[in-house]
Design a protein around this motif. Structure first.
Motif, PDB file in Angstrom:
ATOM      1  N   GLY A 141       0.815  -1.211   0.000  1.00 28.90           N
ATOM      2  CA  GLY A 141       0.000   0.000   0.000  1.00 28.90           C
ATOM      3  C   GLY A 141       0.846   1.258   0.000  1.00 28.90           C
ATOM      4  O   GLY A 141       1.925   1.302   0.602  1.00 28.90           O
ATOM      5  N   HIS A 158      -0.421   4.246   1.087  1.00 27.66           N
ATOM      6  CA  HIS A 158      -0.978   5.180   2.061  1.00 27.66           C
ATOM      7  C   HIS A 158       0.028   5.481   3.165  1.00 27.66           C
ATOM      8  O   HIS A 158       1.012   4.761   3.347  1.00 27.66           O
ATOM      9  N   LYS A 214       1.579   5.337   6.672  1.00 27.38           N
ATOM     10  CA  LYS A 214       1.570   4.225   7.631  1.00 27.38           C
ATOM     11  C   LYS A 214       2.348   4.590   8.883  1.00 27.38           C
ATOM     12  O   LYS A 214       3.290   5.385   8.840  1.00 27.38           O
ATOM     13  N   TYR A 266     -10.389   2.308  17.002  1.00 27.52           N
ATOM     14  CA  TYR A 266     -10.712   3.040  15.779  1.00 27.52           C
ATOM     15  C   TYR A 266     -12.184   2.928  15.405  1.00 27.52           C
ATOM     16  O   TYR A 266     -12.823   3.917  15.031  1.00 27.52           O
ATOM     17  N   VAL A 309     -11.926  -3.212  10.090  1.00 22.98           N
ATOM     18  CA  VAL A 309     -10.469  -3.200   9.911  1.00 22.98           C
ATOM     19  C   VAL A 309     -10.022  -4.600   9.477  1.00 22.98           C
ATOM     20  O   VAL A 309     -10.253  -5.583  10.184  1.00 22.98           O
ATOM     21  N   ASP A 343      -5.518  -3.217   6.162  1.00 19.73           N
ATOM     22  CA  ASP A 343      -5.524  -1.990   6.972  1.00 19.73           C
ATOM     23  C   ASP A 343      -4.435  -2.056   8.026  1.00 19.73           C
ATOM     24  O   ASP A 343      -3.756  -1.063   8.296  1.00 19.73           O
ATOM     25  N   THR A 366       1.700  -2.701  11.922  1.00 16.67           N
ATOM     26  CA  THR A 366       1.895  -1.611  10.968  1.00 16.67           C
ATOM     27  C   THR A 366       0.578  -1.394  10.246  1.00 16.67           C
ATOM     28  O   THR A 366      -0.096  -2.366   9.897  1.00 16.67           O
ATOM     29  N   GLY A 367       0.213  -0.146  10.016  1.00 15.66           N
ATOM     30  CA  GLY A 367      -1.041   0.066   9.307  1.00 15.66           C
ATOM     31  C   GLY A 367      -1.321   1.500   8.974  1.00 15.66           C
ATOM     32  O   GLY A 367      -0.463   2.386   9.153  1.00 15.66           O
ATOM     33  N   ARG A 368      -2.522   1.699   8.470  1.00 21.69           N
ATOM     34  CA  ARG A 368      -2.950   3.045   8.068  1.00 21.69           C
ATOM     35  C   ARG A 368      -2.770   4.002   9.236  1.00 21.69           C
ATOM     36  O   ARG A 368      -3.203   3.721  10.351  1.00 21.69           O
ATOM     37  N   ALA A 369      -2.164   5.141   8.957  1.00 21.81           N
ATOM     38  CA  ALA A 369      -1.797   6.079  10.022  1.00 21.81           C
ATOM     39  C   ALA A 369      -3.004   6.473  10.867  1.00 21.81           C
ATOM     40  O   ALA A 369      -2.923   6.535  12.104  1.00 21.81           O
ATOM     41  N   GLU A 370      -4.161   6.703  10.204  1.00 24.62           N
ATOM     42  CA  GLU A 370      -5.336   7.163  10.960  1.00 24.62           C
ATOM     43  C   GLU A 370      -5.876   6.069  11.885  1.00 24.62           C
ATOM     44  O   GLU A 370      -6.421   6.357  12.955  1.00 24.62           O
ATOM     45  N   ILE A 371      -5.704   4.801  11.483  1.00 22.85           N
ATOM     46  CA  ILE A 371      -6.134   3.702  12.350  1.00 22.85           C
ATOM     47  C   ILE A 371      -5.138   3.512  13.484  1.00 22.85           C
ATOM     48  O   ILE A 371      -5.515   3.393  14.659  1.00 22.85           O
TER      49      ILE A 371
END
Length: 444
Positions: free
Chosen positions: A114, A116, A118, A140, A255, A282, A300-305
Motif C-alpha cells: 500500500g 498510504h 503508515k 478506531y 479493519v 488496513d 503496521t497500518g494506516r496512520a489514521e487507524i
C-alpha cells in the motif's frame, strides 16, 4: 555468514549423550508444559545447519519456526546487534526513545503493501502484535466483535487463544477465553466439499453470510486472517477468498488485519504473502522473521487507524528493544542484499518438483502445497476419503530426525509435515534434505 561448516554430520545417536545429560537437567528445572520437537541441545547454528552439543550437524528445515530466515547467525544481524549491545541494551522507548525503533517503523512503512501513510508500534512477540491489533481496531471502530477463521492460529495469550482455532495443545484447560470472538469457514481447497475450484467463492459467501447474520457487520471491529495459514497446516486460502473478505471489510468499515507473523519477510517469495492477490490490509502484524532471531514484533497500518489509540494505550517495557531493532535492520539489510524473495521462489521450485514426484510414488501424500520456502505435504490414509494420517506424519518426522534433518509437523489434524528452511540454505543441503524425506517415506 557463519563459519559453521555447511554439511550434515552424524557422529552419535540422535539425541547424543551430552544432549541426554542436558535433557535430564531440563526435565528437573523446566516446566513440562514447554515442549520440544527434538531434544538435541544446540551449540551453534547458521546457514542451513544446526550443530548440537555432541557435534552432530543437522540440516535445518525449521528455521526456529520461520524465524531465522536469514540464518541463525547472519553477519549483518550480529554486527548491528553487537554494536547496539555495546552502546546500551535498554532505556524503554516510552521513557527515552532511540533512533533504531524509528528506523524499523520507517522500514515497515516502506516494505508493507500500500502507498498510504503508515505508522507502526513495536512489541515482543507475535501474540502481542495480534492482541494490540485488536486493541487498535476496537479503538478506531468503537466496535467490539472480532472475526477469525477455521484452522487459524494467532497465539497463546488469553485473547489470542480465543482467536486460535485448535484446542490441543494451545487452548485445552486454559479457559475461559476472551468474549466477542467469532469463527467462520476458510477456503481450505484440498478439503473443500465441492473441490478446490469452488472453494474461494463458496467459502467467502459462507463466511460473509455468517458474519452478517450471526454477528452483524456493524458490530465487527476486525477481521483477522493469516494469508497463508501456518499452524493450521500451511493452507493457502483458495483464490478469490481473501479479496472477497477484504472488500467486505472495506464496504462495512471493518479493519482488515493480515497476520503475517509466519508468512512475512520473504518467506513466501514476496515481502508479504497478502501481496499474492494484491491485498492491501488496513493493519499487518509481523514477528518471527523480522529480526534474525531476536524477539521483536510489530503492528503496521494506516496512520489514521494506528493513531486511534490514546497516548499511553500502546506499549510495553521491552517493546521495540534497541538490540532487537538493530537485529531487524540487519535482517532487512540481508534480505535486500541477497534478494531473498528470489531465493524463496527458487527453493519453492526445487522443493515442489521433488515433493510432487514423491507424491506420484507414495499414496500417503494427499497434497503438496505452499509458496516460497513455506511448503508442506499433507498425509492421508486414503486419497479418496482424505482421512488424515497423523501417525504416518509423526513417524516420518522421527525418521527424518534420526537421519539429521530437522522438520516440523502442523495442521489441525496433526497430519501435515511443514518445511521452513532458512532462505540462505545451500542447494546441496536442500537436495540432501529432500533425499532424506524420500528415504523416510520409503521406510515408513
Amino acid at each position: 555468514m557463519t563459519d559453521l561448516p555447511q554439511e550434515r554430520r552424524i557422529v552419535t545417536a540422535i539425541p547424543g549423550p551430552k544432549s541426554q545429560e542436558l535433557q535430564a537437567r531440563r526435565l528437573a528445572a523446566v516446566a513440562q508444559g514447554v515442549g520440544s520437537v527434538l531434544p538435541v541441545f544446540t551449540a551453534r547454528a547458521g546457514g542451513g545447519i544446526v550443530e548440537d552439543v555432541d557435534g552432530n550437524r543437522l540440516i535445518d528445515f525449521g528455521s526456529g519456526i520461520a524465524v531465522t530466515s536469514v540464518g541463525a547467525s547472519a553477519e549483518a544481524v550480529v554486527r548491528r546487534a553487537s554494536a547496539q549491545l555495546a552502546d546500551f541494551t535498554h532505556t524503554c522507548f516510552m521513557v527515552t526513545p532511540y533512533e533504531g525503533y524509528v528506523e524499523v517503523a520507517e522500514a515497515l512503512a516502506e516494505l508493507t503493501p500500500g502507498e498510504h501513510a503508515k505508522k507502526s508500534a513495536l512489541f515482543n512477540s507475535g501474540a502481542e502484535a495480534v492482541e494490540n491489533a485488536v486493541k487498535i481496531a476496537r479503538a478506531y471502530t468503537k466496535r467490539q466483535a472480532v472475526v477469525v477463521f477455521d484452522h487459524g492460529y494467532h497465539g497463546r495469550t488469553n485473547l489470542t487463544m480465543a482467536l486460535t482455532a485448535k484446542n490441543m495443545p494451545y487452548k485445552h484447560g486454559f479457559g475461559p477465553f476472551a468474549p466477542e470472538v467469532y469463527r467462520v469457514p476458510v477456503a481450505y481447497g484440498y478439503r473443500w466439499p465441492t473441490g478446490p475450484q469452488n472453494a474461494g467463492p463458496e467459502a467467502a459467501a459462507q463466511a460473509i453470510d455468517q458474519i452478517s447474520k450471526q454477528v452483524g457487520a456493524d458490530n465487527v471491529a476486525a477481521i483477522i486472517i493469516e494469508p497463508v495459514l501456518g499452524e493450521g497446516g500451511f493452507i493457502e486460502p483458495a483464490k478469490g477468498f481473501l479479496p472477497a473478505l477484504s472488500k467486505f471489510a472495506a464496504d462495512n468499515g471493518i479493519v482488515f488485519v493480515a497476520d503475517e507473523i509466519q508468512s512475512g519477510f520473504c518467506r513466501t517469495g514476496q515481502w508479504f504473502a497478502c501481496e499474492d492477490e494484491g491485498i492491501v490490509p488496513d493493519l499487518i502484524t509481523t514477528a518471527k522473521g523480522i529480526a534474525g532471531g531476536l524477539p521483536l514484533a510489530a503492528v503496521t497500518g494506516r496512520a489514521e487507524i494506528m493513531d486511534a489509540a490514546h497516548a499511553g494505550g500502546l506499549g510495553g517495557t521491552y517493546g521495540g528493544n534497541p538490540v532487537a531493532c538493530a537485529g531487524a535492520l540487519g535482517s532487512i539489510e540481508t534480505m535486500k542484499a541477497l534478494d531473498l524473495n528470489a531465493r524463496a521462489k527458487a527453493i519453492e521450485a526445487t522443493m515442489k518438483a521433488r515433493l510432487l514426484a514423491m507424491a506420484d510414488k507414495f499414496d500417503v501424500i494427499g497434497d503438496v502445497r505452499g509458496r516460497g520456502a513455506m511448503i508442506a505435504i499433507e498425509l492421508v490414509k486414503d486419497r479418496a476419503t482424505k482421512e488424515p494420517n497423523p501417525e504416518a506424519t509423526g513417524a516420518l518426522a522421527r525418521a527424518c530426525h534420526q537421519e539429521g534433518l530437522l522438520v516440523l509437523t502442523c495442521g489441525t489434524y496433526g497430519n501435515v509435515l511443514r518445511f521452513l528452511p532458512p532462505l540462505v540454505i545451500g542447494d546441496d543441503l536442500l537436495s540432501e534434505g529432500l533425499d532424506i524425506i524420500e528415504g523416510a517415506l520409503a521406510a515408513i
